[in-house]
Design a protein around this motif. Structure first.
Motif, short mmCIF file in Angstrom:
data_model
loop_
_atom_site.label_atom_id
_atom_site.label_comp_id
_atom_site.label_asym_id
_atom_site.label_seq_id
_atom_site.Cartn_x
_atom_site.Cartn_y
_atom_site.Cartn_z
N ALA A 198 91.05 53.91 52.29
CA ALA A 198 91.95 54.91 51.68
C ALA A 198 91.28 56.27 51.56
CB ALA A 198 92.40 54.43 50.30
N THR A 199 89.95 56.32 51.60
CA THR A 199 89.25 57.60 51.52
C THR A 199 89.15 58.31 52.86
OG1 THR A 199 87.05 56.66 51.94
CG2 THR A 199 87.84 56.66 49.65
N GLY A 200 89.61 57.64 53.93
CA GLY A 200 89.51 58.21 55.27
C GLY A 200 88.42 57.58 56.11
N THR A 201 87.57 56.77 55.49
CA THR A 201 86.56 56.04 56.25
C THR A 201 87.25 55.00 57.12
OG1 THR A 201 84.85 56.36 54.58
CG2 THR A 201 84.57 54.50 56.08
N ARG A 202 86.95 54.97 58.40
CA ARG A 202 87.53 53.94 59.25
C ARG A 202 86.61 52.73 59.28
NH1 ARG A 202 85.49 58.10 62.29
NH2 ARG A 202 84.57 57.63 64.34
N MET A 203 87.16 51.59 59.68
CA MET A 203 86.41 50.35 59.58
C MET A 203 86.67 49.48 60.80
SD MET A 203 86.32 47.63 56.38
CE MET A 203 85.81 48.94 55.26
N LEU A 204 85.60 48.85 61.28
CA LEU A 204 85.68 47.98 62.44
C LEU A 204 85.09 46.63 62.09
CD1 LEU A 204 86.44 48.11 65.55
CD2 LEU A 204 83.98 48.40 65.94
N LEU A 205 85.92 45.59 62.09
CA LEU A 205 85.46 44.23 61.85
C LEU A 205 84.87 43.68 63.15
CD1 LEU A 205 85.29 41.58 60.21
CD2 LEU A 205 87.64 41.10 60.95
N VAL A 206 83.65 43.15 63.07
CA VAL A 206 82.99 42.56 64.23
C VAL A 206 82.48 41.20 63.80
CG1 VAL A 206 81.29 42.86 66.06
CG2 VAL A 206 82.27 44.88 64.94
N TRP A 207 83.10 40.14 64.32
CA TRP A 207 82.78 38.80 63.85
C TRP A 207 82.62 37.79 64.98
CZ3 TRP A 207 81.76 37.41 58.85
CH2 TRP A 207 81.68 36.04 58.58
N TYR A 218 89.39 49.00 68.68
CA TYR A 218 88.51 50.10 68.29
C TYR A 218 89.27 51.07 67.39
CZ TYR A 218 90.64 52.63 72.29
OH TYR A 218 91.50 53.21 73.19
N THR A 219 88.54 51.96 66.73
CA THR A 219 89.17 52.86 65.77
C THR A 219 88.57 54.26 65.89
OG1 THR A 219 89.50 53.34 63.42
CG2 THR A 219 87.61 51.96 63.98
N ASP A 220 89.42 55.24 66.11
CA ASP A 220 88.95 56.63 66.20
C ASP A 220 89.78 57.57 65.32
OD1 ASP A 220 91.36 56.83 67.56
OD2 ASP A 220 90.48 57.30 69.51
N GLN A 221 90.57 56.99 64.41
CA GLN A 221 91.43 57.79 63.53
C GLN A 221 91.02 57.57 62.07
OE1 GLN A 221 95.16 56.08 64.62
NE2 GLN A 221 95.26 57.13 66.59
N PRO A 222 91.02 58.62 61.24
CA PRO A 222 90.59 58.48 59.85
C PRO A 222 91.35 57.37 59.12
CG PRO A 222 90.83 60.80 60.40
CD PRO A 222 91.38 60.02 61.57
N GLY A 223 90.61 56.53 58.40
CA GLY A 223 91.21 55.49 57.58
C GLY A 223 91.71 54.28 58.34
N ARG A 224 91.54 54.26 59.65
CA ARG A 224 92.09 53.15 60.44
C ARG A 224 91.12 51.97 60.48
NH1 ARG A 224 95.29 51.21 64.51
NH2 ARG A 224 94.19 49.94 66.05
N TRP A 225 91.66 50.77 60.27
CA TRP A 225 90.92 49.51 60.42
C TRP A 225 91.28 48.87 61.74
CZ3 TRP A 225 92.43 44.59 61.48
CH2 TRP A 225 91.50 43.56 61.24
N ASP A 226 90.31 48.25 62.39
CA ASP A 226 90.61 47.45 63.58
C ASP A 226 89.59 46.33 63.69
OD1 ASP A 226 91.66 46.54 66.10
OD2 ASP A 226 92.33 48.57 66.51
N HIS A 227 89.86 45.43 64.61
CA HIS A 227 89.03 44.25 64.85
C HIS A 227 88.58 44.27 66.30
CE1 HIS A 227 88.94 39.55 65.22
NE2 HIS A 227 87.72 40.07 65.14
N PHE A 228 87.26 44.26 66.50
CA PHE A 228 86.67 44.27 67.84
C PHE A 228 86.26 42.85 68.19
CE2 PHE A 228 82.26 45.05 69.90
CZ PHE A 228 82.75 44.88 71.18
N PRO A 229 86.90 42.25 69.25
CA PRO A 229 87.99 42.75 70.08
C PRO A 229 89.32 42.26 69.53
CG PRO A 229 87.11 40.75 71.05
CD PRO A 229 86.35 40.98 69.76
#
Length: 350
Positions: free
Chosen positions: A107-116, A173-184
């Motif tokens: 919510a602060t604009g930090t984007r996040m990438l789950l890698v598991w 992948y994530t290149d936008q503020p606040g966006r979460w994604d899961h790789f791959p």
């Protein structure tokens, strides 16, 4: 010793995420879990000139995406949460999915990438810009619809009134503020309006219960009324497993219908669980993303802005189903119909 192939792959992933010297990378992990990933991401960030730091927390038994979703070692650790908010991107090796902490950080604009996933899965399903294009085309179609219907030759017929909740895309992948994604990754989803999902889902042999890393062996019929699973019927072990597992959480919200969507990753394999020996070390993105699956889910909906934070989450990728948006056929018996969502043909092995 550092795995140079891993570093190179993670560097390519960070480039897709538009990481560079002006971006701060935080790597979040617990204990010794994926320690090799943590070090490789730090080296990859360094090679791109990006400032990076590693936040490692003690492990908590029976917590994580393979057990109770949304409950992590980060909970209540204000200093760690605030530190992660200062980063431009968090590489999540812990599994914050469905947690309040994940939502607070993004919510602060930090984007996040789950890698598991295991490294072989990361390599084989490495994301592409074309996959993103096709997923985002689906996002446009799903976002403008007001009814989603799923049917199958075996008796599935369920309708979702939609529009209350946003569409969520996962392309890796994530290149936008606040966006979460899961790789791959490689699918999209939304949530039915509160109380507005009704019908029947018939799980057939070959459908998957992701939490169990298991293919359905005998038919199971789920009746859904007002957005809740009201009965689970079937003569085989699968129905009994589902009932007992969901009951074990002692939470009636476990029976709520969660997200619905479809898979678009032509490189993901339906047969993956039958062929891999790494079942305990993956979420199972092959199952979630394989091309033409309909992803039916129960449990929490906080990822889409809902209030159900039950710890019981079940993803059930379905084969051979048809999916309609406002009466328009999008997936027909497991085949993607809209041309702009179709994948390029896979090469035939010699």
């Amino acid at each position: 010793m550092m795995d140079l192939d891993m570093v190179a792959l993670f560097e390519a992933e960070l480039l897709l995420c538009k990481v560079g010297p002006d971006q701060t990378v935080a790597v979040l992990s617990e204990g010794q879990v994926r320690a090799d990933y943590a070090q490789a991401f730090l080296v990859a960030a360094q090679r791109l000139g990006a400032p990076a730091f590693h936040l490692n927390l003690p492990s908590v038994p029976s917590v994580g995406p393979l057990h109770q979703v949304g409950r992590t070692p980060l909970a209540g650790n204000r200093a760690a949460i605030e530190a992660l908010k200062m980063a431009d991107i968090v590489i999540d090796l812990m599994g914050l999915l469905f947690s309040q902490e994940q939502n607070e950080i993004t919510a602060t604009g930090t984007r996040m990438l789950l890698v598991w996933e295991p490294f072989s899965v990361l390599r084989d399903l490495f994301p592409t810009t074309d996959l993103r294009r096709r997923v985002e085309h689906g996002e446009t179609m799903l976002g403008s619809a007001r009814e989603l219907r799923v049917t199958s030759p075996h008796g599935t017929d369920i309708r979702y009134r939609i529009g209350q909740y946003p569409v969520m895309t996962e392309y890796g992948y994530t290149d936008q503020p606040g966006r979460w994604d899961h790789f791959p990754s490689g699918f999209l989803l939304t949530q039915g309006d509160d109380g507005a999902v009704d019908g029947r889902v018939v799980l057939m042999p070959g459908d998957i219960i992701n939490a169990f890393r298991r293919y359905i062996q005998s038919p199971v019929t789920l009746t859904v009324e007002g957005g809740m699973v009201t009965t689970i019927e079937g003569d085989g072990m699968d129905a009994a497993l589902l009932r007992q597992y969901m009951d074990s959480f002692g939470d009636p919200r476990a029976y709520a219908v969660s997200h619905i969507g479809w898979g678009l990753n032509e490189r993901a394999n339906w047969h993956h669980f039958a062929a891999t020996r790494e079942l305990d070390n993956e979420i199972g993105v092959h199952a979630l993303a394989f091309y033409g699956n309909v992803l039916f889910s129960t449990g929490p909906n906080t990822e889409l802005g809902g209030t159900n934070d039950t710890a019981c989450h079940l993803d059930m990728p379905l084969r051979g189903c048809s999916l309609y948006l406002d009466g328009q056929l999008i997936v027909e018996d497991g085949r993607i119909l809209p041309p702009d969502m179709r994948a390029p043909a896979r090469p035939v092995a010699a």
